[in-house]
Enzyme design. Structure first.
Site, PDB file in Angstrom:
ATOM      1  N   TYR A  96       1.007 -44.816  47.780  1.00 39.02           N
ATOM      2  CA  TYR A  96       1.035 -46.198  47.304  1.00 39.02           C
ATOM      3  C   TYR A  96       1.986 -47.047  48.166  1.00 39.02           C
ATOM      4  O   TYR A  96       3.160 -46.703  48.326  1.00 39.02           O
ATOM      5  CB  TYR A  96       1.454 -46.247  45.834  1.00 39.02           C
ATOM      6  CG  TYR A  96       1.565 -47.661  45.348  1.00 39.02           C
ATOM      7  CD1 TYR A  96       0.441 -48.496  45.365  1.00 39.02           C
ATOM      8  CD2 TYR A  96       2.770 -48.181  44.922  1.00 39.02           C
ATOM      9  CE1 TYR A  96       0.532 -49.819  44.955  1.00 39.02           C
ATOM     10  CE2 TYR A  96       2.874 -49.498  44.501  1.00 39.02           C
ATOM     11  CZ  TYR A  96       1.754 -50.312  44.531  1.00 39.02           C
ATOM     12  OH  TYR A  96       1.854 -51.615  44.136  1.00 39.02           O
ATOM     13  N   ASP A 168       4.372 -39.305  40.902  1.00 40.05           N
ATOM     14  CA  ASP A 168       3.680 -40.507  40.434  1.00 40.05           C
ATOM     15  C   ASP A 168       2.315 -40.042  39.921  1.00 40.05           C
ATOM     16  O   ASP A 168       1.458 -39.632  40.695  1.00 40.05           O
ATOM     17  CB  ASP A 168       3.549 -41.502  41.593  1.00 40.05           C
ATOM     18  CG  ASP A 168       2.912 -42.822  41.152  1.00 40.05           C
ATOM     19  OD1 ASP A 168       2.077 -42.805  40.220  1.00 40.05           O
ATOM     20  OD2 ASP A 168       3.222 -43.865  41.755  1.00 40.05           O
TER      21      ASP A 168
HETATM   22  C1  LIG Z   1      -0.037 -49.793  41.141  1.00 38.53           C
HETATM   23  C2  LIG Z   1       0.729 -48.566  41.455  1.00 38.53           C
HETATM   24  C3  LIG Z   1       2.129 -48.552  41.376  1.00 38.53           C
HETATM   25  C4  LIG Z   1       2.932 -49.804  41.057  1.00 38.53           C
HETATM   26  O1  LIG Z   1       2.743 -50.234  39.769  1.00 38.53           O
HETATM   27  P1  LIG Z   1       2.874 -51.776  39.308  1.00 38.53           P
HETATM   28  O2  LIG Z   1       2.657 -51.680  37.849  1.00 38.53           O
HETATM   29  O3  LIG Z   1       1.827 -52.547  40.051  1.00 38.53           O
HETATM   30  O4  LIG Z   1       4.246 -52.227  39.695  1.00 38.53           O
HETATM   31  C5  LIG Z   1       2.780 -47.350  41.601  1.00 38.53           C
HETATM   32  N1  LIG Z   1       2.091 -46.235  41.930  1.00 38.53           N
HETATM   33  C6  LIG Z   1       0.759 -46.220  42.036  1.00 38.53           C
HETATM   34  C7  LIG Z   1       0.064 -44.952  42.390  1.00 38.53           C
HETATM   35  C8  LIG Z   1       0.031 -47.374  41.794  1.00 38.53           C
HETATM   36  O5  LIG Z   1      -1.311 -47.355  41.916  1.00 38.53           O
END
Ligand SMILES: *Cc1c(COP(=O)(O)O)cnc(C)c1O
Length: 356
Positions: A96, A168
Site C-alpha cells: 500500500y 496489514d
Molecule cells: C486503504 C488502505 C490503507 C489506508 O487506510 P485509510 O483508511 O485510507 O487511511 C492501509 N492499508 C491498506 C492495505 C489499504 O488498502
C-alpha cells in the site's frame, strides 16, 4: 462446555449490549465531548461507548484487543511510532503506497532505516533479520499486487531476532485470515474498506494480543488524538455485522471473474490469490488500453478505494506515488456483491472495446 461460537455468529453478536430488559440491541451513537467526572472515560478523546462496541466486535473476530483510529493511515502511523529512533523496519517492496510513503518520510528524517523485500521472498525476509530490526511490516495479500507473505515463518524468524511483527489485514479481513493466530503481534486495518463495506466512512483499527502493548497504543491515541468519529464507528460496526455475507458473495464473484478474465484476449495476466474480493489484471494493450477499460464500464465505477458492496476499478499507476514496480497496465478490481453475470457483461464489454 459450550462450543466456541463460529466467526459468522460472532460477526453478528460480538460487542452488543447485554441481553437485559430495555437494553437496545445495538449500541447507540453516543455524541459526547466529555463525561461526568469519576469514571474511566472522563473526556471524549480518551473513550466513547460507540467506539468501544466496534472495538469489542473487531477484537473478538481477530482474537485480540482492538483500538479504533480515525483512518487506516492513522493506525499505521501510530504503530510505526513505536519503533525506536534509528531502528530498522523491514517491509514489502510493493504494498500500500501510503504505508510506503510513511516509511520513506520517516527514513528521510533519520527516524528509521527501511529494508524493503519482495513480499513473497520468505527467505529474503528471514535473512534480513538482525539485531537492528525492530519491526517487520507485512501486508498479505498486498495492495495492489495481491502477493502473499508467509506470515508464520517470517514471524518466527522475527521473534528470534527480537523484532515485532505487524500485518496489514485489510484485504483478507479477520474472516479469511487471523494474523495474531499465525504469530503476528499487531494487526492493522483500514476499516474504510471491507469492514465498513459501503464506501461511506474512513476509519482504521489496530488489534493486539498483549495487554501492555494495548495500553501503550491506547496512550498514544489518547495523546495524539487520532480518534474516529462516533458516527463512523457506528457505521463501521453496522458494516461488520454483514462482513461474512459480503465477503462470501464478493469472493465467489471474484473467483468466477478471475476464471473468465484469464480467457479474455484483452487480458495479459490475472492476479488472484485464490481468496478475497480483490482481483488485479494486466491489460494486454498497455496503460492507454487500461485507462480505456476504466473509462468505459457502465456498472463498475471508476474510482479509488475498495471493499464496498459496489464493484469498482482503477489503474493504480495513474497515481504518481504508486510504486514503480506496479505494472503501468495493472487495473485493480474491487469486486462487489452484485450479480456476477451483470458484472461480467459490463467488464467483458469494456475489455472487448480495447481491441484496436
Ligand atoms: C486503504 C488502505 C490503507 C489506508 O487506510 P485509510 O483508511 O485510507 O487511511 C492501509 N492499508 C491498506 C492495505 C489499504 O488498502
Amino acid at each position: 462446555m459450550a462450543e466456541p461460537l463460529r466467526p459468522a455468529t460472532r460477526a453478528v453478536h460480538a460487542g452488543r449490549p447485554p441481553h437485559d430488559p430495555d437494553q437496545p440491541l445495538s449500541t447507540p451513537i453516543t455524541m459526547a465531548s466529555t463525561y461526568v467526572a469519576g469514571g474511566d472515560r472522563e473526556y471524549g478523546r480518551t473513550g466513547n461507548p460507540t467506539w468501544q462496541a466496534f472495538e469489542a466486535a473487531l477484537g473478538d473476530l481477530e482474537g485480540g484487543r482492538a483500538l479504533a483510529f480515525s483512518s487506516g493511515l492513522a493506525a499505521v502511523s501510530t504503530v510505526l511510532g513505536l519503533v525506536a529512533h534509528g531502528a530498522t523496519v523491514v517491509a514489502p517492496r510493493v504494498s500500500y503506497n501510503g504505508t510506503l510513503l510513511q516509511l520513506a518520510d520517516l527514513e528521510s528524517r533519520g527516524r528509521v532505516v527501511t529494508n524493503l523485500i519482495e513480499a513473497e521472498d520468505t527467505d529474503g525476509f528471514v535473512k534480513a533479520m538482525d539485531d537492528d530490526v525492530a519491526l517487520v511490516w507485512l501486508e498479505s495479500p498486498t495492495n495492489p499486487s495481491l502477493e502473499l507473505s508467509d506470515i508464520a515463518t517470517i514471524a518466527a524468524a522475527a521473534h528470534e531476532a527480537g523484532a515485532s511483527v505487524v500485518v496489514d489485514n485489510t484485504f483478507a479481513t479477520p474472516l479469511l485470515q487471523q494474523p495474531l493466530g499465525l504469530g503476528a503481534d499487531i494487526v492493522v486495518h483500514s476499516a474504510t474498506k471491507l469492514i465498513g463495506g459501503h464506501s461511506d466512512l474512513l476509519m482504521g483499527a489496530v488489534v493486539v494480543g498483549d495487554d501492555a502493548l494495548w495500553e501503550v497504543l491506547k496512550g498514544r491515541r489518547d495523546l495524539q488524538g487520532a480518534i474516529p468519529g462516533t458516527l463512523e464507528a457506528w457505521l463501521a460496526l453496522r458494516g461488520l455485522r454483514t462482513l461474512h455475507l459480503r465477503v462470501e458473495r464478493a469472493q465467489a464473484n471474484a473467483a468466477e471473474l478471475a476464471r473468465r478474465l484469464a480467457d479474455h484476449p484483452a487480458v495479459a495476466e490475472v492476479r488472484y490469490p485464490g481468496f478475497g474480493a480483490m482481483v488485479s489484471v494486466l491489460v494486454a494493450g498497455g496503460p492507454d488500453a487500461a485507462d480505456r477499460v476504466c473509462g468505459s464500464t457502465r456498472l463498475w465505477i471508476y474510482t479509488t478505494s475498495l471493499g464496498g458492496v459496489e464493484s469498482t476499478l482503477e489503474r493504480r499507476r495513474r497515481w504518481a506515488h504508486e510504486p514503480k514496480e506496479v505494472p503501468d497496465n495493472l487495473v485493480r478490481l474491487s469486486v462487489g456483491i452484485e450479480d456476477v453475470e451483470d458484472l461480467w457483461a459490463d467488464l467483458g464489454a469494456a475489455l472487448d472495446g480495447t481491441a484496436g
